[in-house]
Design a protein around this motif. Sequence first.
Motif, PDB file in Angstrom:
ATOM      1  N   ARG A  15      30.057  86.329  13.166  1.00  0.00           N
ATOM      2  CA  ARG A  15      29.066  87.383  12.946  1.00  0.00           C
ATOM      3  C   ARG A  15      29.318  88.149  11.642  1.00  0.00           C
ATOM      4  O   ARG A  15      28.570  89.046  11.301  1.00  0.00           O
ATOM      5  N   SER A  16      30.337  87.759  10.914  1.00  0.00           N
ATOM      6  CA  SER A  16      30.716  88.473   9.698  1.00  0.00           C
ATOM      7  C   SER A  16      29.919  87.982   8.499  1.00  0.00           C
ATOM      8  O   SER A  16      29.900  86.786   8.188  1.00  0.00           O
ATOM      9  N   GLU A  17      29.267  88.906   7.800  1.00  0.00           N
ATOM     10  CA  GLU A  17      28.553  88.557   6.574  1.00  0.00           C
ATOM     11  C   GLU A  17      29.528  88.154   5.470  1.00  0.00           C
ATOM     12  O   GLU A  17      29.280  87.211   4.720  1.00  0.00           O
ATOM     13  N   SER A  18      30.652  88.879   5.361  1.00  0.00           N
ATOM     14  CA  SER A  18      31.605  88.556   4.295  1.00  0.00           C
ATOM     15  C   SER A  18      32.212  87.171   4.501  1.00  0.00           C
ATOM     16  O   SER A  18      32.414  86.417   3.538  1.00  0.00           O
ATOM     17  N   LEU A  19      32.488  86.810   5.747  1.00  0.00           N
ATOM     18  CA  LEU A  19      33.032  85.482   6.022  1.00  0.00           C
ATOM     19  C   LEU A  19      32.003  84.392   5.779  1.00  0.00           C
ATOM     20  O   LEU A  19      32.350  83.289   5.317  1.00  0.00           O
ATOM     21  N   ALA A  20      30.753  84.672   6.073  1.00  0.00           N
ATOM     22  CA  ALA A  20      29.707  83.676   5.817  1.00  0.00           C
ATOM     23  C   ALA A  20      29.588  83.397   4.324  1.00  0.00           C
ATOM     24  O   ALA A  20      29.468  82.229   3.903  1.00  0.00           O
ATOM     25  N   ILE A  21      29.611  84.445   3.510  1.00  0.00           N
ATOM     26  CA  ILE A  21      29.543  84.247   2.065  1.00  0.00           C
ATOM     27  C   ILE A  21      30.807  83.551   1.565  1.00  0.00           C
ATOM     28  O   ILE A  21      30.755  82.685   0.681  1.00  0.00           O
ATOM     29  N   ALA A  22      31.958  83.906   2.141  1.00  0.00           N
ATOM     30  CA  ALA A  22      33.207  83.234   1.770  1.00  0.00           C
ATOM     31  C   ALA A  22      33.154  81.748   2.095  1.00  0.00           C
ATOM     32  O   ALA A  22      33.658  80.908   1.331  1.00  0.00           O
ATOM     33  N   TYR A  92      42.793  83.662  -5.797  1.00  0.00           N
ATOM     34  CA  TYR A  92      42.581  84.390  -4.553  1.00  0.00           C
ATOM     35  C   TYR A  92      41.095  84.580  -4.301  1.00  0.00           C
ATOM     36  O   TYR A  92      40.323  84.861  -5.230  1.00  0.00           O
ATOM     37  N   LEU A  93      40.709  84.476  -3.029  1.00  0.00           N
ATOM     38  CA  LEU A  93      39.393  84.892  -2.577  1.00  0.00           C
ATOM     39  C   LEU A  93      39.615  85.934  -1.492  1.00  0.00           C
ATOM     40  O   LEU A  93      40.264  85.663  -0.487  1.00  0.00           O
ATOM     41  N   PHE A  94      39.100  87.141  -1.714  1.00  0.00           N
ATOM     42  CA  PHE A  94      39.160  88.206  -0.721  1.00  0.00           C
ATOM     43  C   PHE A  94      37.759  88.394  -0.137  1.00  0.00           C
ATOM     44  O   PHE A  94      36.793  88.553  -0.887  1.00  0.00           O
ATOM     45  N   SER A  95      37.642  88.389   1.189  1.00  0.00           N
ATOM     46  CA  SER A  95      36.372  88.744   1.822  1.00  0.00           C
ATOM     47  C   SER A  95      36.574  90.097   2.497  1.00  0.00           C
ATOM     48  O   SER A  95      37.401  90.231   3.404  1.00  0.00           O
ATOM     49  N   VAL A  96      35.806  91.102   2.028  1.00  0.00           N
ATOM     50  CA  VAL A  96      36.132  92.502   2.327  1.00  0.00           C
ATOM     51  C   VAL A  96      34.899  93.274   2.780  1.00  0.00           C
ATOM     52  O   VAL A  96      34.068  93.679   1.953  1.00  0.00           O
ATOM     53  N   PRO A  97      34.743  93.519   4.084  1.00  0.00           N
ATOM     54  CA  PRO A  97      33.690  94.420   4.536  1.00  0.00           C
ATOM     55  C   PRO A  97      34.068  95.871   4.268  1.00  0.00           C
ATOM     56  O   PRO A  97      35.247  96.205   4.205  1.00  0.00           O
TER      57      PRO A  97
END
Length: 222
Positions: A15-22, A92-97
């Motif tokens: 359900r995470s938008e940041s994870l989906a984009i990642a 690095y890739l950071f996914s950050v809400p």
Amino acid sequence: MSKLLHISASPRGPRSESLAIATTFLDTVRDTDPGLAIEEYDLWDGTLPAFGPDAAAAKMAVFAGEEPQGAAARAWTAAIETFRRFDAADRYLFSVPMWNAGIPYILKQFIDVVSQPGMVFGFDPATGYTGLLRGKRAAVIYTSAVYGPGRGPGFGSDFQAPYLEDWLRWAGVDDIHTVHFRPNLATADADEGRRLAHSRARDLAKTFATAGPKILHATRPA
């Protein structure tokens, strides 16, 4: 060999938008550079050590040129192991809400664990701090559901991107690229913004995968 470490700060799974984009970013990287090693680090998986009294005592001992002992030594070992996992990557890739105008506390905990003398930074009494993470690059995916540029103060403030990017530069990482998805979910249709964010992630991933930096290793703890 180059390695990309994805550091995920969202606990929301599918359900995470940041994870989906990642995921879009990482899928594009895999298509562009199939030989690139990619590691996923979910900060919520229970492996991130605490940074409490024992770790703080160890840090102060190291600053004083002393060797941590007992529980402090064990806490210091855990911090070193976490840092080594981080330092083993050159990208690095950071996914950050966004949480309460800032970053999730679990990401702040990660930063506090790895930001140690002789690892992430050096210090000189005359000149101050020096970042030791040289020759690395970072991509950051920022999401928020209410805050957005151009909205009034009632929609919040951004201490998310300034904090994380200031820390990265302080640590020596100044090759930073970003993707922002900041719809006002209370009033607007987010589909177009979501489409643009995923498109930006694809475009960024193509160049991120093929134009990596030369790694410059600083002195690291044994």
